[in-house]
Design an enzyme around this catalytic site. Structure first.
Site, PDB file in Angstrom:
ATOM      1  N   ASP A   1       0.827  -1.214   0.000  1.00  0.00           N
ATOM      2  CA  ASP A   1       0.000   0.000   0.000  1.00  0.00           C
ATOM      3  C   ASP A   1       0.860   1.261   0.000  1.00  0.00           C
ATOM      4  O   ASP A   1       0.570   2.222   0.709  1.00  0.00           O
ATOM      5  CB  ASP A   1      -0.951   0.000   1.198  1.00  0.00           C
ATOM      6  N   ILE A   2       1.898   1.247  -0.807  1.00  0.00           N
ATOM      7  CA  ILE A   2       2.733   2.442  -0.926  1.00  0.00           C
ATOM      8  C   ILE A   2       1.992   3.436  -1.813  1.00  0.00           C
ATOM      9  O   ILE A   2       1.587   3.099  -2.925  1.00  0.00           O
ATOM     10  CB  ILE A   2       4.107   2.101  -1.533  1.00  0.00           C
TER      11      ILE A   2
END
Length: 152
Positions: A29-30
């Site tokens: 979830d960058i």
């Protein structure tokens, strides 16, 4: 952001990601909303809620259906008995974040035609283009490969 600022942020961010990948942790979830910068300029990646710790083959028997439009790799595994994860998922997200930091545009449905012409003239264009390929086997396979494409 200037190119110099973006490269500095990416360098700090990838230091942490390299350590995570060495420990078989995929963040998944960058995105810009999960990157904090202190008053001193220290870059911190937050929100490991979608992260997976895998075995040494990047396999995990749990699955969390989670996607951030434009930042999640299109090839995240779907429901099956065992899931093969890959550092390339985070590399896709790093490329999408790099694109956003340089353009201010969300990378939803990214393709060469939707990219502003000035970005294609930047030294980091190759890094963006390669990181956002739909097939994970065609993307940089490690943080080191991603960094090698970034201008210094």
């Amino acid at each position: 952001l200037t190119v110099r600022e973006v490269v500095d942020i990416m360098s700090q961010l990838t230091d942490g990601m390299s350590s995570a990948h060495d420990s078989y942790i995929i963040h998944r979830d960058i995105k810009p909303q999960n990157i904090m910068i202190s008053n001193e300029g220290r870059v911190v990646l937050i929100d490991f809620g979608a992260a997976h710790h895998c075995n040494n083959n990047y396999e995990n028997n749990t699955y969390l259906a989670y996607r951030s439009d434009g930042y999640s790799a299109p090839d995240i595994p779907q429901a099956q008995k065992y899931y093969f994860f890959s550092p390339t998922y985070d590399i896709y997200s790093l490329g999408a974040t790099l694109y956003f930091m340089l353009t201010g545009l969300e990378p939803i449905d990214f393709n060469d035609d939707s990219c502003p012409p000035f970005v294609k003239k930047l030294k980091s264009w190759e890094c963006i283009k390669m990181s956002l390929l739909r097939n994970r086997d065609d993307r940089p396979q490690s943080i080191d490969e991603f960094l090698a494409m970034l201008p210094s």
